[in-house]
Enzyme design. Structure first.
Site, PDB file in Angstrom:
ATOM      1  N   GLN A 680     -52.653  -5.812  25.527  1.00 45.82           N
ATOM      2  CA  GLN A 680     -51.650  -5.609  26.571  1.00 45.82           C
ATOM      3  C   GLN A 680     -51.571  -4.148  26.979  1.00 45.82           C
ATOM      4  OE1 GLN A 680     -49.984  -8.403  27.766  1.00 45.82           O
ATOM      5  NE2 GLN A 680     -49.588  -6.995  29.410  1.00 45.82           N
ATOM      6  N   HIS A 683     -53.705  -2.628  29.825  1.00 42.72           N
ATOM      7  CA  HIS A 683     -53.467  -2.980  31.229  1.00 42.72           C
ATOM      8  C   HIS A 683     -53.098  -1.755  32.055  1.00 42.72           C
ATOM      9  CE1 HIS A 683     -53.893  -7.222  31.960  1.00 42.72           C
ATOM     10  NE2 HIS A 683     -53.269  -7.535  30.847  1.00 42.72           N
ATOM     11  N   GLU A 749     -42.870 -11.590  28.957  1.00 42.79           N
ATOM     12  CA  GLU A 749     -43.875 -12.310  29.738  1.00 42.79           C
ATOM     13  C   GLU A 749     -44.782 -13.107  28.785  1.00 42.79           C
ATOM     14  OE1 GLU A 749     -47.513 -11.323  32.880  1.00 42.79           O
ATOM     15  OE2 GLU A 749     -46.754  -9.768  31.559  1.00 42.79           O
ATOM     16  N   HIS A 750     -45.325 -12.427  27.778  1.00 40.15           N
ATOM     17  CA  HIS A 750     -46.160 -13.076  26.764  1.00 40.15           C
ATOM     18  C   HIS A 750     -45.478 -12.940  25.407  1.00 40.15           C
ATOM     19  CE1 HIS A 750     -48.997 -11.484  29.866  1.00 40.15           C
ATOM     20  NE2 HIS A 750     -49.506 -12.709  29.773  1.00 40.15           N
ATOM     21  N   ASP A 783     -54.896 -16.005  29.286  1.00 41.49           N
ATOM     22  CA  ASP A 783     -55.245 -15.217  30.465  1.00 41.49           C
ATOM     23  C   ASP A 783     -56.465 -15.786  31.182  1.00 41.49           C
ATOM     24  OD1 ASP A 783     -53.182 -13.457  30.253  1.00 41.49           O
ATOM     25  OD2 ASP A 783     -54.345 -11.802  29.434  1.00 41.49           O
ATOM     26  N   HIS A 842     -17.278 -35.502  60.762  1.00 41.01           N
ATOM     27  CA  HIS A 842     -17.902 -36.107  59.590  1.00 41.01           C
ATOM     28  C   HIS A 842     -17.189 -37.414  59.233  1.00 41.01           C
ATOM     29  CE1 HIS A 842     -19.847 -32.247  59.107  1.00 41.01           C
ATOM     30  NE2 HIS A 842     -20.523 -32.688  58.058  1.00 41.01           N
TER      31      HIS A 842
END
Length: 855
Positions: A680, A683, A749-750, A783, A842
């Site tokens: 990670q 990235h 996220e992960h 991934d 209505h």
């Protein structure tokens, strides 16, 4: 010495206030929040850092852009004159103030005092020094009165006690009232002269206008140029003409009786006269040149010299070097001015071609001026050799990795240990625990301003504008940006058989999993006799999927977005990806496009691709929803178009830096854990990496830390990983329940589970984008090829968003079938409710039917 009326102390609650606070002057950021806050603070905003009682590198805060730093007396002693006094503020208690304020004041520019009483320069017997006061138990209404009476001292106010409102309450201080408290005027109409300055052209003001407290308040709250017309009242600049202004900063003059607004001006300009940019005439010098080059960038005719400079990088590079040499050889005043003008012209052409303004250059100069530590500044060997007449080529250093590595890393020892910081959760109070959950807060206002002209150009010029920007940004000169099926299958030379087989495996797994998500039948429920309600699914007809590309090869993203669109049954699938310089796209992405039934490939990237899909052109189909990751330009463009009602386009989810949280217990393999964290961290420098360790032994923790250092230094992107790991944290807890509770609050996220019974732990996971269960389930599998989707919510949005899935490409429609017998039972209740709400039409729609049934 003048100080602002108040100094905001940023706490975790202050992210929503940052855009308004940044207009008014510096903000004070605690050292441990600097990384999170700086990612959201507008680039032009100034800030101070409040250091902590730890062994922090104080000078690095100043080198990295802090205007001043708040330190303790002991830290001042440690600095021992290394930092100019203008950059230092010392924090003192009442006791320290009485003992040493005069002595310390000679070494700093300001005193930061924790006190319930009011202090001023005069009351302290000091002169030429700023006084910052922080009340230990602030009461907003009392503070407002104190601000008015204690000038020129400045109050330090935590953002939890501030509000972006026009009036102060018993719980919150109005930032507009606090800012306006010292302002005065001797004009009979009570207005304040206001100079309006362009953020892009700092040489000449745009004009002189007037402001009132009402107009200033609205300007601060909306971050727009709003003034007070002496004839027509409140004047919202651009409301009728479209020439709006985004407000960048507001400053008071030294007498607090006039202001200057720094703005970004859009449209035709500020002045009401045609063809005149400012009320004092048009720009000249460098500002005029910048405007001219920006215009030429958009409209220079093919074959013209300026167009060649913008499109031929080698020509421009040669001209810059040529003019720099001629400037070095010039001697007389006129020669130097003439050659410098030529160099400025070509250098500014380079800047404009890359989206860099004069203001950006000024900001870079200002940032450099803030540095305390400086390099020696010797010339590079090849230039020294050239000047000394040595024509031999200097020895070149070893080639660097081909992967892009940021150029802004400070010099450091490559052998230094790469290490995460450790905290024990039980040792932290609630506020400190909250800080561990912080990420860089999303605030894309500055980037949205930058992408607006790009998106607008595509909207207005269509395919021609798109082709021009593809040539400018991607260096690809295309006859058309669109490629339609049937797509050619890449040859084995372009796409090796083993790569093709790997793509096939990933495609089949992702398709199998996403096909299982599709709803096969409508939901039908009889809510009462004769009343049948149903819900059925339909595909979103036209979708756009963005696949980052160019020199990168990202077939995995094409699979993760193309497969659910295909499975959902979307009729139009536009795949946008940047072309290579020869106009082609990567064979891997082309192969996936064919597999997933893409109906149109858009050979364009960045904000221009998002704009083309959002609004459509003659060649590019307009889409209804845009999916996919991208850089900050792509993200900002997606946020821009989703808020434009003319576009009528949705996006998949908010985007932020990628992140992972790993939970590990005594059974964890340190090699596996370190590899997951680093997968990670590579990235980007803003990647969010967290390890939650459950009752780890000292030896196991040491082994994990050793593996992080060893494995990181073996990576080609080691410098990126080093910066990400520096901001990462190991959170030590005692129990698995404590670890999972922290993870659910963080909402990663992960989430990777290195636990003795990992499958059992999944039952307690409430918030995560995707969970990787057990030692042999690395994030990499998700991934690429396991079957789950890798487009996931970040920044804590896993609390309320799902990752991309088949249903993301579909919508639900409900229906109801009411029989005559059903209406007899249901109708009276509907009539009664409609009458209660005062909606007689209505009620009547039911009454007439009941009357017919009762005949």
């Amino acid at each position: 010495m003048s100080t602002p009326p108040f100094l905001p102390l940023i706490d975790p609650s202050g992210s929503t206030l940052l855009p308004s606070l940044a207009l008014l002057g510096p903000v004070l950021i605690p050292a441990d929040l600097v990384q999170a806050v700086l990612s959201t603070l507008p680039s032009q905003a100034s800030y101070y850092v409040q250091a902590e009682e730890t062994n922090q590198d104080l000078i690095s805060f100043l080198d990295n852009g802090a205007y001043k730093i708040v330190i303790t007396p002991s830290q001042l002693e440690q600095l021992d004159g290394q930092v100019p006094k203008e950059r230092l503020i010392v924090k003192l208690t009442e006791d320290q103030l009485e003992k040493s304020s005069k002595q310390i004041s000679e070494q700093v520019s300001g005193l930061y005092i924790i006190s319930s009483s009011v202090h001023t320069e005069k009351s302290l017997g000091l002169s030429n020094i700023d006084i910052y006061l922080q009340h230990p138990s602030p009461k907003p209404l009392e503070i407002l009165e104190s601000i008015k009476s204690s000038r020129p001292s400045s109050y330090v106010i935590p953002t939890e006690f501030l509000a972006a409102s026009s009036k102060t309450t018993s719980t919150h201080l109005s930032i507009t009232e606090a800012f306006l408290s010292p302002i005065i005027t001797d004009r009979p109409d009570g207005l304040y002269p206001t100079i309006v300055s362009s953020s892009n052209h700092s040489i000449k003001p745009l004009g002189l206008v007037y402001s009132s407290k009402e107009s200033i308040t609205e300007a601060i709250l909306t971050q727009k140029g709003i003034y007070q017309s002496r004839k027509h009242g409140l004047w919202r600049k651009g409301e009728s003409s479209g020439s709006i202004q985004d407000l960048i900063s507001i400053k008071l003059d030294c007498d607090s009786d006039s202001l200057i607004f720094e703005v970004v001006q859009y449209g035709t300009g500020f002045c009401h006269l045609p063809l005149q940019k400012t009320c004092f005439g048009n720009f000249n010098g460098l500002s005029k040149l910048e405007d001219t080059l920006n215009s030429r960038l958009q409209s220079a005719p093919e074959g013209s010299y300026t167009k060649r400079l913008f499109t031929d990088e080698n020509l421009l590079k040669s001209k810059i070097m040529e003019e720099a040499e001629e400037l070095c050889e010039a001697n007389s005043k006129d020669e130097i001015a003439f050659e410098a003008a030529d160099l400025f012209y070509f250098a500014l052409t380079k800047c404009i071609s890359k989206g860099v303004s004069l203001k950006d250059v000024e900001k870079a100069l200002d940032k450099k001026s803030l540095k305390i530590t400086r390099r020696r500044g010797d010339a590079k060997p090849k230039w020294e050799a050239k000047i000394n007449g040595d024509t031999t080529e200097p020895i070149k250093p070893e080639s660097k990795p081909t992967e892009p590595v940021p150029k802004s890393f400070p010099e450091k020892d490559d052998t230094a240990r790469i290490k995460m910081r450790n905290v024990t959760l039980s040792n932290l109070n609630k506020e400190e625990q909250k800080k561990l959950l912080l990420r860089p807060v999303l605030n894309s206002l500055a980037m949205i301003d930058k992408v607006k002209p790009i998106v607008e150009r595509v909207r207005k010029e269509g395919d021609e504008g798109l082709k021009a920007m593809t040539k400018q940004f991607d260096k690809a000169d295309l006859k058309s940006n669109v490629l339609l099926p049937p797509f050619t299958t890449p040859s084995e030379e372009e796409l090796p058989l083993d790569v093709k087989k790997a793509i096939d495996v990933a495609y089949e797994n992702v398709k199998t999993f996403h096909s299982a998500q599709a709803e096969k039948e409508a939901l039908v429920v009889e809510t009462m006799p004769g009343v049948q309600c149903s819900r059925f699914v339909r595909p979103i007809s036209r979708v756009g999927i963005y696949v980052p590309g160019g020199t990168a090869i990202l077939p995995s993203t094409a699979i993760m977005l193309g497969v659910p669109a295909q499975v959902a049954g979307c009729k139009t699938i536009v795949l946008a990806t940047p072309p290579r310089k020869d106009g082609s796209i990567s064979p891997e992405v082309l192969y996936v496009a064919k597999l997933t039934g893409v109906t149109c490939i858009l050979k364009a990237g960045g904000a221009q691709a998002v704009g083309a899909m959002a609004y459509g052109t003659n060649e590019v189909p307009k889409v209804d929803k845009i999916f996919g990751p991208g850089n900050q330009w792509v993200t900002a463009a997606k946020m821009l178009v989703q808020n434009d009602t003319d576009a009528l386009v949705a996006i998949d989810m908010p985007a932020g830096p990628s992140e992972v949280l790993v939970i590990a217990d005594h059974t964890a393999n340190p090699i596996f854990v370190a590899s997951d964290l680093l997968s990670q961290a590579e990235h980007g420098t803003d990647s969010q990496v967290v390890l939650v360790g459950i009752n780890l032994s000292e030896n196991l923790l040491q082994d994990i830390e050793d593996q992080i250092d060893i494995q990181a230094k073996a990576l080609p992107r080691v410098e990126i990983a080093r910066e990400a790991i520096k901001k990462s944290v190991i959170v030590l807890v005692k129990t698995q329940d404590e670890a999972i509770e922290f993870s659910n609050e963080y909402a990663p996220e992960h989430l990777i589970l290195h636990l003795e019974d990992a499958p059992k732990a999944v039952e307690k996971i409430d918030n995560a984008g995707s969970v990787f269960v057990g030692a042999f389930s690395p994030e990499s599998c998700g991934d690429y090829a396991s079957g789950t989707n890798h487009t996931l919510p970040t920044n804590g949005f896993a609390r309320q968003f799902s990752g991309v899935n088949t249903l993301s490409f579909q919508k639900h429609i409900t229906s109801q079938l009411v029989s005559s017998e059903g209406l007899k039972v249901l109708g009276p209740s509907v009539v009664r409710l409609a009458e209660r709400e005062g909606l007689e039409a209505h009620a009547n729609a039911v009454r007439v039917r009941l009357a017919e049934l009762n005949k």
